[in-house]
Design a protein around this motif. Structure first.
Motif, short mmCIF file in Angstrom:
data_model
loop_
_atom_site.label_atom_id
_atom_site.label_comp_id
_atom_site.label_asym_id
_atom_site.label_seq_id
_atom_site.Cartn_x
_atom_site.Cartn_y
_atom_site.Cartn_z
N VAL A 59 0.78 -1.02 0.10
CA VAL A 59 -0.20 -0.08 0.10
C VAL A 59 0.88 1.27 0.10
O VAL A 59 0.77 2.17 -0.79
CB VAL A 59 -0.98 -0.05 1.22
N LYS A 62 2.50 1.63 -3.55
CA LYS A 62 1.23 2.04 -4.51
C LYS A 62 1.04 3.62 -4.29
O LYS A 62 1.11 4.43 -5.08
CB LYS A 62 0.09 1.45 -4.30
N LEU A 63 0.81 3.99 -2.94
CA LEU A 63 0.48 5.55 -2.64
C LEU A 63 1.71 6.57 -2.96
O LEU A 63 1.47 7.35 -3.17
CB LEU A 63 0.04 5.40 -1.35
N THR A 175 -5.62 1.13 -1.35
CA THR A 175 -4.67 2.12 -1.98
C THR A 175 -5.77 3.04 -2.67
O THR A 175 -5.73 4.17 -2.52
CB THR A 175 -3.65 1.67 -2.97
N TYR A 179 -6.79 6.73 -1.83
CA TYR A 179 -6.50 7.86 -2.60
C TYR A 179 -7.74 8.56 -3.12
O TYR A 179 -7.66 9.97 -2.85
CB TYR A 179 -6.02 7.26 -4.05
#
Length: 193
Positions: A59, A62-63, A175, A179
């Motif tokens: 996570v 990805k962030l 994620t 977001y």
């Protein structure tokens, strides 16, 4: 997962619109905590050396690739994971370096077999290492945990033999939810200024 944490919301990754549902609940919760006046720390716990424990670093990774607000700090990625050996120093870093922090902790957890794939949004901290009987410092004003496998017997082996597809699917849902939630919150703030 400790019994004193209250589950604010829970959803299985197989549910249609799981990301959307989680993002709505996360947005509601962050707004209740007046997130505009705080510096958000997304604290992703785990290690890339264990399939079952790589949810947090996935996570975080990805962030870190997305455009987020400048007052958001991400700790714990695949390249720089936050795990048992460096947890305390990362907590000290938050206390000493980030003014008025609000910590959203993310960690994998073990649970009942019928709950594998569930993502829980919790009021309060996570207790890293609890699934493998480690006593580490709790962290998080609120938390997201993903139940990646079953608990109760040979937890280290269970984590090592967790299906990567389960963890990847959870990482994607979490994620996307974070977001979407942050985009909505910070766009909303601009609209009301």
């Amino acid at each position: 997962m400790p019994l004193d944490n209250k589950i604010f919301f829970s959803i299985n990754t197989d549910k249609i619109n799981a990301s959307y549902m989680l993002s709505c609940k996360l947005t509601d919760l962050l707004l209740q905590y007046d997130i505009y006046n705080k510096n958000l720390v997304i604290f992703c716990i785990g290690t890339d050396r264990s399939t079952g424990d790589c949810l947090g670093p996935l996570v975080g990774y990805k962030l870190s690739k997305l455009s987020l607000s400048k007052n958001i700090t991400i700790l714990g990625t695949l390249n720089n994971p936050v795990h048992a050996k460096n947890l305390d120093e990362n907590i000290v870093y938050i206390k000493e370096s980030i003014q008025n922090p609000f910590v959203l902790a993310i960690d994998a957890s073990l649970g009942k077999s019928e709950n594998i794939g569930n993502i829980n949004l919790l009021l309060g901290p996570v207790y890293p290492g609890a699934g493998v009987n480690k006593k580490l410092q709790p962290i998080g004003d609120i938390s997201i945990t993903g139940i990646v496998n079953t608990s109760g017997f040979m937890e280290y082996i269970v984590l090592q033999n967790t299906r990567l597809s389960v963890v990847m699917k959870m990482a994607e849902v979490i994620t996307t939810s974070i977001y979407t939630s942050l985009k909505q919150i910070y766009n909303y703030k601009v609209a009301i200024d």
